[in-house]
Design a protein around this motif. Structure first.
Motif, PDB file in Angstrom:
ATOM      1  N   SER A  47     -11.806  41.609 -45.764  1.00  0.00           N
ATOM      2  CA  SER A  47     -11.146  41.795 -47.053  1.00  0.00           C
ATOM      3  C   SER A  47     -10.280  43.051 -47.108  1.00  0.00           C
ATOM      4  O   SER A  47      -9.515  43.221 -48.055  1.00  0.00           O
ATOM      5  N   ASP A  49      -7.313  45.564 -45.396  1.00  0.00           N
ATOM      6  CA  ASP A  49      -6.185  45.524 -44.481  1.00  0.00           C
ATOM      7  C   ASP A  49      -6.192  46.814 -43.666  1.00  0.00           C
ATOM      8  O   ASP A  49      -5.646  47.831 -44.076  1.00  0.00           O
ATOM      9  N   ARG A 111      -2.516  32.859 -43.438  1.00  0.00           N
ATOM     10  CA  ARG A 111      -1.721  32.729 -44.663  1.00  0.00           C
ATOM     11  C   ARG A 111      -2.580  33.164 -45.845  1.00  0.00           C
ATOM     12  O   ARG A 111      -3.319  32.360 -46.411  1.00  0.00           O
ATOM     13  N   ASN A 112      -2.477  34.419 -46.201  1.00  0.00           N
ATOM     14  CA  ASN A 112      -3.198  34.936 -47.350  1.00  0.00           C
ATOM     15  C   ASN A 112      -2.366  36.036 -47.999  1.00  0.00           C
ATOM     16  O   ASN A 112      -1.209  36.236 -47.639  1.00  0.00           O
ATOM     17  N   LYS A 113      -2.942  36.752 -48.927  1.00  0.00           N
ATOM     18  CA  LYS A 113      -2.202  37.775 -49.656  1.00  0.00           C
ATOM     19  C   LYS A 113      -1.773  38.939 -48.771  1.00  0.00           C
ATOM     20  O   LYS A 113      -0.862  39.674 -49.115  1.00  0.00           O
ATOM     21  N   GLN A 114      -2.417  39.114 -47.648  1.00  0.00           N
ATOM     22  CA  GLN A 114      -2.111  40.250 -46.785  1.00  0.00           C
ATOM     23  C   GLN A 114      -1.001  39.959 -45.782  1.00  0.00           C
ATOM     24  O   GLN A 114      -0.581  40.855 -45.055  1.00  0.00           O
ATOM     25  N   ALA A 116       2.333  39.354 -46.076  1.00  0.00           N
ATOM     26  CA  ALA A 116       3.572  40.113 -46.262  1.00  0.00           C
ATOM     27  C   ALA A 116       3.373  41.587 -45.949  1.00  0.00           C
ATOM     28  O   ALA A 116       4.250  42.232 -45.354  1.00  0.00           O
ATOM     29  N   VAL A 117       2.222  42.127 -46.297  1.00  0.00           N
ATOM     30  CA  VAL A 117       1.943  43.539 -46.031  1.00  0.00           C
ATOM     31  C   VAL A 117       1.827  43.781 -44.537  1.00  0.00           C
ATOM     32  O   VAL A 117       2.321  44.784 -44.012  1.00  0.00           O
ATOM     33  N   ARG A 118       1.197  42.856 -43.833  1.00  0.00           N
ATOM     34  CA  ARG A 118       1.055  43.006 -42.382  1.00  0.00           C
ATOM     35  C   ARG A 118       2.407  42.903 -41.689  1.00  0.00           C
ATOM     36  O   ARG A 118       2.672  43.630 -40.729  1.00  0.00           O
TER      37      ARG A 118
END
Length: 143
Positions: A47, A49, A111-114, A116-118
Motif C-alpha cells: 500500500s 509507494d 494498474r492502480n492509483k500508484q 502515474a506516480v511511479r
C-alpha cells in the motif's frame, strides 16, 4: 512475530541508473519495473509507494532479439470509427526511442492509483548524457 508495515514517514526514494544497451528490452523493463515498485526491498509494503527513481540511458541503442523490430506493433486509436493507427518498433525508435522503453515499463506496472506516480519517477534519455548526476544514481547491471 508481527508483520512489519512501513509508515509514510519511513519512505525514502533512492536513485538508480540503468543502461538500456546492455540487455534486451524486456529484461531491462522488468528490472526498471521492480525498482519503480520497490519490490526488491525487504521492507516492501504493497500500500506504500516506496520505489526508486530510475534513470535510463542509451535508449536509442535498444537491443532486440529475433525479428521484433519489424513484427512488434504499437497501436493507438483516435476514438472515431476507423481511427486505429499502428507503428512498428523500428518506426517508434526512429521517432522517439524513449517511448519504447516507457511503453514496455508501463505494461509491467500494476494498474492502480500508484501507476502515474511511479511513471513520473522514470527518466529515460536517448544518449549517454543525463541531467541527474547530482543525485548520484547507483548503476544497476541488467543480465
Amino acid at each position: 512475530m508481527k508483520t512489519y508495515s512501513k509508515k509514510a514517514s519511513e519512505v525514502s526514494h533512492a536513485w538508480t541508473l540503468i543502461d538500456a544497451s546492455d540487455a534486451p528490452l524486456g529484461r531491462v523493463a522488468t528490472v526498471i519495473a521492480t525498482r519503480l515498485i520497490g519490490k526488491y526491498k525487504p521492507t516492501f509494503t504493497p500500500s506504500m509507494d516506496d520505489g526508486d527513481y530510475v534513470v535510463v540511458i542509451n535508449a536509442d541503442k535498444l537491443v532486440m532479439t529475433g525479428n521484433k523490430e519489424e513484427s512488434k506493433v504499437y497501436y493507438r486509436h483516435s476514438g472515431f470509427p476507423g481511427g486505429i493507427k499502428e507503428r512498428s518498433l523500428k518506426e517508434v525508435k526512429e521517432l522517439d526511442s524513449t517511448k519504447a522503453v516507457v511503453a514496455a515499463v508501463k505494461g509491467m506496472l500494476p494498474r492502480n492509483k500508484q501507476l502515474a506516480v511511479r511513471l513520473t519517477r522514470l527518466r529515460v534519455f536517448p544518449g549517454e548524457a543525463h541531467g541527474h548526476t547530482a543525485q548520484q544514481p547507483v548503476k544497476v547491471e541488467v543480465k
